[in-house]
Motif scaffolding. Structure first.
Motif, PDB file in Angstrom:
ATOM      1  N   ALA A   1       0.856  -1.188   0.000  1.00  0.00           N
ATOM      2  CA  ALA A   1       0.000   0.000   0.000  1.00  0.00           C
ATOM      3  C   ALA A   1       0.888   1.232   0.000  1.00  0.00           C
ATOM      4  O   ALA A   1       2.106   1.149   0.225  1.00  0.00           O
ATOM      5  CB  ALA A   1      -0.888  -0.010   1.241  1.00  0.00           C
ATOM      6  N   ASP A   2       0.265   2.389  -0.233  1.00  0.00           N
ATOM      7  CA  ASP A   2       1.029   3.639  -0.110  1.00  0.00           C
ATOM      8  C   ASP A   2       0.663   4.392   1.168  1.00  0.00           C
ATOM      9  O   ASP A   2       1.387   5.291   1.580  1.00  0.00           O
ATOM     10  CB  ASP A   2       0.834   4.536  -1.333  1.00  0.00           C
ATOM     11  N   LEU A   3      -0.445   4.012   1.805  1.00  0.00           N
ATOM     12  CA  LEU A   3      -0.880   4.642   3.043  1.00  0.00           C
ATOM     13  C   LEU A   3      -1.077   3.578   4.121  1.00  0.00           C
ATOM     14  O   LEU A   3      -1.381   2.422   3.811  1.00  0.00           O
ATOM     15  CB  LEU A   3      -2.185   5.401   2.828  1.00  0.00           C
ATOM     16  N   ALA A   4      -0.914   4.007   5.366  1.00  0.00           N
ATOM     17  CA  ALA A   4      -1.081   3.063   6.481  1.00  0.00           C
ATOM     18  C   ALA A   4      -1.894   3.695   7.600  1.00  0.00           C
ATOM     19  O   ALA A   4      -1.746   4.878   7.912  1.00  0.00           O
ATOM     20  CB  ALA A   4       0.281   2.637   7.017  1.00  0.00           C
ATOM     21  N   VAL A   5      -2.754   2.875   8.194  1.00  0.00           N
ATOM     22  CA  VAL A   5      -3.480   3.257   9.404  1.00  0.00           C
ATOM     23  C   VAL A   5      -3.022   2.331  10.515  1.00  0.00           C
ATOM     24  O   VAL A   5      -3.123   1.111  10.391  1.00  0.00           O
ATOM     25  CB  VAL A   5      -5.005   3.142   9.214  1.00  0.00           C
TER      26      VAL A   5
ATOM     27  N   ALA B   1       0.989   8.102   7.048  1.00  0.00           N
ATOM     28  CA  ALA B   1       0.444   7.196   8.064  1.00  0.00           C
ATOM     29  C   ALA B   1      -0.344   7.992   9.089  1.00  0.00           C
ATOM     30  O   ALA B   1      -0.027   9.156   9.374  1.00  0.00           O
ATOM     31  CB  ALA B   1       1.569   6.426   8.756  1.00  0.00           C
ATOM     32  N   VAL B   2      -1.363   7.348   9.631  1.00  0.00           N
ATOM     33  CA  VAL B   2      -2.195   7.943  10.679  1.00  0.00           C
ATOM     34  C   VAL B   2      -2.268   6.963  11.841  1.00  0.00           C
ATOM     35  O   VAL B   2      -2.592   5.790  11.647  1.00  0.00           O
ATOM     36  CB  VAL B   2      -3.615   8.259  10.173  1.00  0.00           C
ATOM     37  N   LEU B   3      -1.945   7.446  13.029  1.00  0.00           N
ATOM     38  CA  LEU B   3      -2.128   6.668  14.254  1.00  0.00           C
ATOM     39  C   LEU B   3      -3.465   7.075  14.849  1.00  0.00           C
ATOM     40  O   LEU B   3      -3.715   8.261  15.081  1.00  0.00           O
ATOM     41  CB  LEU B   3      -1.003   6.964  15.246  1.00  0.00           C
ATOM     42  N   THR B   4      -4.321   6.111  15.093  1.00  0.00           N
ATOM     43  CA  THR B   4      -5.664   6.450  15.563  1.00  0.00           C
ATOM     44  C   THR B   4      -6.127   5.504  16.658  1.00  0.00           C
ATOM     45  O   THR B   4      -5.646   4.370  16.782  1.00  0.00           O
ATOM     46  CB  THR B   4      -6.672   6.442  14.389  1.00  0.00           C
ATOM     47  N   GLY B   5      -7.065   5.984  17.443  1.00  0.00           N
ATOM     48  CA  GLY B   5      -7.617   5.194  18.535  1.00  0.00           C
ATOM     49  C   GLY B   5      -8.635   6.027  19.285  1.00  0.00           C
ATOM     50  O   GLY B   5      -9.077   7.072  18.808  1.00  0.00           O
ATOM     51  N   ALA B   6      -8.985   5.571  20.480  1.00  0.00           N
ATOM     52  CA  ALA B   6      -9.958   6.292  21.298  1.00  0.00           C
ATOM     53  C   ALA B   6      -9.260   7.337  22.152  1.00  0.00           C
ATOM     54  O   ALA B   6      -8.031   7.395  22.230  1.00  0.00           O
ATOM     55  CB  ALA B   6     -10.718   5.303  22.181  1.00  0.00           C
TER      56      ALA B   6
ATOM     57  N   VAL C   1      -5.492  10.708  15.212  1.00  0.00           N
ATOM     58  CA  VAL C   1      -6.924  10.966  15.420  1.00  0.00           C
ATOM     59  C   VAL C   1      -7.338  10.189  16.658  1.00  0.00           C
ATOM     60  O   VAL C   1      -7.150   8.967  16.713  1.00  0.00           O
ATOM     61  CB  VAL C   1      -7.768  10.517  14.210  1.00  0.00           C
ATOM     62  N   ASP C   2      -7.906  10.880  17.656  1.00  0.00           N
ATOM     63  CA  ASP C   2      -8.235  10.203  18.912  1.00  0.00           C
ATOM     64  C   ASP C   2      -9.732   9.939  19.095  1.00  0.00           C
ATOM     65  O   ASP C   2     -10.213   9.755  20.213  1.00  0.00           O
ATOM     66  CB  ASP C   2      -7.695  10.988  20.115  1.00  0.00           C
ATOM     67  N   THR C   3     -10.475   9.914  17.983  1.00  0.00           N
ATOM     68  CA  THR C   3     -11.929   9.686  18.056  1.00  0.00           C
ATOM     69  C   THR C   3     -12.356   8.519  17.166  1.00  0.00           C
ATOM     70  O   THR C   3     -13.447   8.537  16.598  1.00  0.00           O
ATOM     71  CB  THR C   3     -12.684  10.961  17.642  1.00  0.00           C
TER      72      THR C   3
ATOM     73  N   VAL D   1     -12.807  11.382   9.916  1.00  0.00           N
ATOM     74  CA  VAL D   1     -11.614  12.221  10.057  1.00  0.00           C
ATOM     75  C   VAL D   1     -10.347  11.422   9.722  1.00  0.00           C
ATOM     76  O   VAL D   1      -9.385  11.980   9.181  1.00  0.00           O
ATOM     77  CB  VAL D   1     -11.538  12.819  11.472  1.00  0.00           C
ATOM     78  N   VAL D   2     -10.331  10.134  10.031  1.00  0.00           N
ATOM     79  CA  VAL D   2      -9.176   9.302   9.665  1.00  0.00           C
ATOM     80  C   VAL D   2      -8.952   9.349   8.152  1.00  0.00           C
ATOM     81  O   VAL D   2      -7.815   9.490   7.672  1.00  0.00           O
ATOM     82  CB  VAL D   2      -9.366   7.849  10.147  1.00  0.00           C
ATOM     83  N   VAL D   3     -10.030   9.238   7.392  1.00  0.00           N
ATOM     84  CA  VAL D   3      -9.920   9.315   5.928  1.00  0.00           C
ATOM     85  C   VAL D   3      -9.385  10.681   5.506  1.00  0.00           C
ATOM     86  O   VAL D   3      -8.493  10.785   4.657  1.00  0.00           O
ATOM     87  CB  VAL D   3     -11.293   9.043   5.270  1.00  0.00           C
ATOM     88  N   TYR D   4      -9.906  11.744   6.119  1.00  0.00           N
ATOM     89  CA  TYR D   4      -9.444  13.096   5.786  1.00  0.00           C
ATOM     90  C   TYR D   4      -7.959  13.264   6.129  1.00  0.00           C
ATOM     91  O   TYR D   4      -7.205  13.903   5.396  1.00  0.00           O
ATOM     92  CB  TYR D   4     -10.269  14.139   6.540  1.00  0.00           C
ATOM     93  N   ALA D   5      -7.559  12.689   7.269  1.00  0.00           N
ATOM     94  CA  ALA D   5      -6.156  12.800   7.674  1.00  0.00           C
ATOM     95  C   ALA D   5      -5.244  12.036   6.717  1.00  0.00           C
ATOM     96  O   ALA D   5      -4.133  12.482   6.413  1.00  0.00           O
ATOM     97  CB  ALA D   5      -5.985  12.282   9.102  1.00  0.00           C
ATOM     98  N   LEU D   6      -5.701  10.880   6.236  1.00  0.00           N
ATOM     99  CA  LEU D   6      -4.921  10.135   5.245  1.00  0.00           C
ATOM    100  C   LEU D   6      -4.774  10.949   3.964  1.00  0.00           C
ATOM    101  O   LEU D   6      -3.691  11.010   3.365  1.00  0.00           O
ATOM    102  CB  LEU D   6      -5.598   8.800   4.936  1.00  0.00           C
ATOM    103  N   ARG D   7      -5.865  11.548   3.535  1.00  0.00           N
ATOM    104  CA  ARG D   7      -5.816  12.370   2.329  1.00  0.00           C
ATOM    105  C   ARG D   7      -4.857  13.536   2.511  1.00  0.00           C
ATOM    106  O   ARG D   7      -4.090  13.882   1.611  1.00  0.00           O
ATOM    107  CB  ARG D   7      -7.223  12.882   2.004  1.00  0.00           C
ATOM    108  N   GLU D   8      -4.876  14.133   3.684  1.00  0.00           N
ATOM    109  CA  GLU D   8      -3.981  15.249   3.981  1.00  0.00           C
ATOM    110  C   GLU D   8      -2.520  14.785   3.965  1.00  0.00           C
ATOM    111  O   GLU D   8      -1.627  15.522   3.533  1.00  0.00           O
ATOM    112  CB  GLU D   8      -4.339  15.834   5.348  1.00  0.00           C
ATOM    113  N   GLN D   9      -2.289  13.564   4.423  1.00  0.00           N
ATOM    114  CA  GLN D   9      -0.934  13.017   4.416  1.00  0.00           C
ATOM    115  C   GLN D   9      -0.368  12.941   2.986  1.00  0.00           C
ATOM    116  O   GLN D   9       0.824  13.137   2.780  1.00  0.00           O
ATOM    117  CB  GLN D   9      -0.923  11.624   5.046  1.00  0.00           C
TER     118      GLN D   9
END
Length: 321
Positions: A202-206, A240-245, A271-273, A282-290
């Motif tokens: 892949a080119d992006l990672a979550v 890459a985006v690190l995400t969780g609660a 993203v913490d939500t 927002v995770v998708v938006y953050a990936l796009r921003e990356q």
């Protein structure tokens, strides 16, 4: 001499005085005390009822907002990551429900989810760092350069990233010939499990953070291992985006550790939500921003710049990375 009868009379007199005092005291104070107690109890009961009504109203409003976002998610993320490929990496302890909810929204954005890599408890156990270091040395391709002064987890992250992400759009969907066997070596070592085909890069990672902060003497090292993985994925791919609660922003949390690491926070978004429908958008938006080379930190916890990127991405069906 004072005889026994004197003592007896004195004792009787004392108890008689106490009895009279109690009777008089309760007679004069009974009504005011009872009335004051009843008044206070009524005030507390009314206050509790008001607070309960407020909580019910907030919960209803939150449920309505979540329902609206959930129903609108396909439209909100449509084609935001069209033609991109995303790999999901999980810290130990991530629930299937959390991962599946995130994966559904990523897929709705038009991206292809290549697969999943799930780290085990053994991977983040500092007592096993020597064996991880030995495995990295053994599995490393001859032409690969690892960070000289990096930690064991820094090196392991670079090695794993080479097998599942790429920054070259022409190599997306293709196996890295020089990284063949890396995932298998880590699986044999009991350090991770693999689902689907993350080797088709892949080119992006979550990276999904653990649901609870780490505690104890090894908390900083364990959270640091997750941050190292996030940074390795970011540098090996296109973002890459690190995400969780929100719990991940507390002391010992992986999201908190990332945001406190200046070097990593400038590259990896967070993203913490993730446990909220809006957070998954927002995770998708953050990936796009990356993809545009920008990192940001979003949600409701400490260290965020806002609930979402200031300029949500314009969906495009021909992004192509």
């Amino acid at each position: 001499m004072i005889d026994f009868r004197y003592h007896l009379v004195s004792i009787v007199a004392i108890f008689l005085a106490l009895s009279v005092g109690i009777v008089l005291g309760t007679s004069f104070l009974e009504d005011p005390v009872i009335k004051a107690t009843e008044s206070l109890a009524n005030q507390l009961r009314v206050g509790n009822d008001e607070l309960r009504d407020q909580v019910d109203a907030l919960q209803s409003r939150e449920a309505g907002n979540d329902a609206l976002i959930t129903s609108s998610t396909p439209r909100l993320v449509q084609d935001a990551l069209a033609s991109e490929r995303v790999v999901i990496v999980e810290a130990p302890g991530v629930t299937a429900g959390t991962r599946e909810a995130a994966q559904q929204v990523i897929a709705a954005s038009g991206a292809t989810v290549t697969g999943r890599v799930t780290l085990t408890d053994r991977y983040i156990d500092p007592s096993g760092s020597a064996s991880i270091d030995a495995l990295v040395t053994e599995a490393k391709p001859a032409d690969m350069t690892l960070p000289v002064e990096g930690t064991t987890y820094d090196k392991a992250a670079v090695l794993l990233a080479s097998a599942i992400v790429t920054s070259d759009p022409a190599q997306m969907g293709k196996v890295n010939p020089t990284a063949t066997g890396i995932l298998e070596a880590f699986q044999r070592g009991g350090l991770l499990t693999v689902t689907d085909q993350p080797a088709k890069r892949a080119d992006l990672a979550v990276l999904i953070a653990p649901p609870e902060p780490y505690t104890g003497d090894n908390a900083a090292q364990q959270a640091g291992a997750i941050v190292s993985m996030a940074l390795g994925l970011d540098e090996g791919g296109r973002g890459a985006v690190l995400t969780g609660a929100l719990t991940g922003t507390a002391a010992g949390g992986a999201i908190a550790a990332l945001r406190e690491d200046t070097a990593a926070a400038e590259k990896v978004s967070s993203v913490d939500t993730l446990d909220m429908p809006a957070g998954r958008v927002v995770v998708v938006y953050a990936l796009r921003e990356q993809l545009s080379g920008v990192a940001g930190h979003y949600g409701i916890g400490p260290g965020v710049s806002g609930i979402e990127p200031s300029a949500p991405p314009t969906p495009t069906a021909t992004s192509g990375g």
